[in-house]
Scaffold this motif. Structure first.
Motif, PDB file in Angstrom:
ATOM      1  N   TRP A  28       1.109 115.448  54.005  1.00  0.00           N
ATOM      2  CA  TRP A  28       0.666 113.629  53.190  1.00  0.00           C
ATOM      3  C   TRP A  28       0.519 112.412  53.896  1.00  0.00           C
ATOM      4  CZ3 TRP A  28       2.599 108.540  52.952  1.00  0.00           C
ATOM      5  CH2 TRP A  28       1.795 107.661  52.068  1.00  0.00           C
ATOM      6  N   LYS A  29       1.220 112.534  55.129  1.00  0.00           N
ATOM      7  CA  LYS A  29       1.357 111.468  56.452  1.00  0.00           C
ATOM      8  C   LYS A  29      -0.045 111.882  57.508  1.00  0.00           C
ATOM      9  CE  LYS A  29       6.055 110.111  56.633  1.00  0.00           C
ATOM     10  NZ  LYS A  29       6.601 109.313  57.341  1.00  0.00           N
ATOM     11  N   ALA A  30      -0.299 112.859  57.251  1.00  0.00           N
ATOM     12  CA  ALA A  30      -1.204 113.233  58.236  1.00  0.00           C
ATOM     13  C   ALA A  30      -2.744 112.917  57.804  1.00  0.00           C
ATOM     14  CB  ALA A  30      -1.233 115.329  58.382  1.00  0.00           C
ATOM     15  N   GLN A  31      -2.878 113.771  56.842  1.00  0.00           N
ATOM     16  CA  GLN A  31      -3.897 112.811  56.124  1.00  0.00           C
ATOM     17  C   GLN A  31      -4.036 112.300  55.529  1.00  0.00           C
ATOM     18  OE1 GLN A  31      -3.133 114.680  52.539  1.00  0.00           O
ATOM     19  NE2 GLN A  31      -4.475 116.931  52.429  1.00  0.00           N
ATOM     20  N   ASN A  32      -2.889 110.739  55.556  1.00  0.00           N
ATOM     21  CA  ASN A  32      -3.572 109.364  55.597  1.00  0.00           C
ATOM     22  C   ASN A  32      -3.889 108.824  57.163  1.00  0.00           C
ATOM     23  OD1 ASN A  32      -3.921 108.686  52.933  1.00  0.00           O
ATOM     24  ND2 ASN A  32      -2.009 110.354  52.694  1.00  0.00           N
ATOM     25  N   LYS A  33      -2.906 109.038  58.112  1.00  0.00           N
ATOM     26  CA  LYS A  33      -3.024 108.199  59.764  1.00  0.00           C
ATOM     27  C   LYS A  33      -2.108 108.039  59.293  1.00  0.00           C
ATOM     28  CE  LYS A  33      -7.353 110.060  60.192  1.00  0.00           C
ATOM     29  NZ  LYS A  33      -7.676 111.687  60.408  1.00  0.00           N
ATOM     30  N   ARG A  34      -0.322 108.545  59.403  1.00  0.00           N
ATOM     31  CA  ARG A  34       0.536 107.572  58.995  1.00  0.00           C
ATOM     32  C   ARG A  34       0.952 107.758  60.497  1.00  0.00           C
ATOM     33  NH1 ARG A  34       1.569 104.152  54.616  1.00  0.00           N
ATOM     34  NH2 ARG A  34      -0.553 104.512  53.876  1.00  0.00           N
ATOM     35  N   TRP A  35       2.883 107.333  60.545  1.00  0.00           N
ATOM     36  CA  TRP A  35       3.231 108.035  61.660  1.00  0.00           C
ATOM     37  C   TRP A  35       3.890 109.253  61.001  1.00  0.00           C
ATOM     38  CZ3 TRP A  35       4.113 106.087  66.221  1.00  0.00           C
ATOM     39  CH2 TRP A  35       5.148 105.757  66.407  1.00  0.00           C
ATOM     40  N   ARG A  36       3.626 110.272  62.256  1.00  0.00           N
ATOM     41  CA  ARG A  36       3.689 112.069  61.634  1.00  0.00           C
ATOM     42  C   ARG A  36       5.208 112.009  61.745  1.00  0.00           C
ATOM     43  NH1 ARG A  36      -0.353 115.076  62.132  1.00  0.00           N
ATOM     44  NH2 ARG A  36       0.724 116.459  61.585  1.00  0.00           N
ATOM     45  N   VAL A  37       6.050 112.829  61.469  1.00  0.00           N
ATOM     46  CA  VAL A  37       7.317 113.947  61.385  1.00  0.00           C
ATOM     47  C   VAL A  37       7.178 114.564  62.803  1.00  0.00           C
ATOM     48  CG1 VAL A  37       9.477 115.600  60.567  1.00  0.00           C
ATOM     49  CG2 VAL A  37       7.752 113.911  58.957  1.00  0.00           C
ATOM     50  N   PRO A  38       8.173 114.541  64.247  1.00  0.00           N
ATOM     51  CA  PRO A  38       8.032 114.791  64.952  1.00  0.00           C
ATOM     52  C   PRO A  38       7.836 116.706  64.821  1.00  0.00           C
ATOM     53  CG  PRO A  38       9.588 112.920  65.333  1.00  0.00           C
ATOM     54  CD  PRO A  38       9.024 113.694  63.820  1.00  0.00           C
ATOM     55  N   GLU A  39       7.262 117.517  66.000  1.00  0.00           N
ATOM     56  CA  GLU A  39       7.041 118.932  64.816  1.00  0.00           C
ATOM     57  C   GLU A  39       7.882 119.619  65.704  1.00  0.00           C
ATOM     58  OE1 GLU A  39       4.054 120.619  67.377  1.00  0.00           O
ATOM     59  OE2 GLU A  39       2.297 120.289  66.337  1.00  0.00           O
ATOM     60  N   SER A  40       9.423 118.882  66.735  1.00  0.00           N
ATOM     61  CA  SER A  40      10.710 119.091  66.589  1.00  0.00           C
ATOM     62  C   SER A  40      11.301 119.006  65.985  1.00  0.00           C
ATOM     63  CB  SER A  40      11.129 118.650  67.963  1.00  0.00           C
ATOM     64  OG  SER A  40      11.574 117.125  67.876  1.00  0.00           O
TER      65      SER A  40
END
Length: 90
Positions: A28-40
């Motif tokens: 959801w954050k990726a689609q809405n250009k928000r601060w993301r959960v780190p991949e790590s």
């Protein structure tokens, strides 16, 4: 011992549900250009809760093509082996 037989599966289910939700939130954050959960963080969550992570990855179609996230399937296999060993011991 009976309490442990109920508690451990319940904890397992809750943690995997949380992992599923974390992958959904990141999508959801990726689609809405928000601060993301780190991949790590996503990979640590996957190491602890691979089934919820795999379900989240494929349900939300998130991180399924990234090479480093192919390790989530290995985590799932390792969890199955560990579960089989625990069942055999107890």
């Amino acid at each position: 011992m009976a309490d442990l037989a109920v508690t451990l599966p319940l904890i397992f289910i809750i943690l995997n549900l949380v992992a599923f939700i974390v992958y959904g939130v990141d999508k959801w954050k990726a689609q809405n250009k928000r601060w993301r959960v780190p991949e790590s963080t996503l990979l640590v969550v996957a190491a602890v809760c691979p089934w919820g992570s795999l379900a989240g990855m494929y349900y939300f179609r998130h991180k399924t093509h990234k090479d480093k996230f192919k390790v989530v399937k290995i985590f799932a296999v390792l969890h199955m082996v560990l579960a089989a060993l625990l069942i055999a011991l107890f």
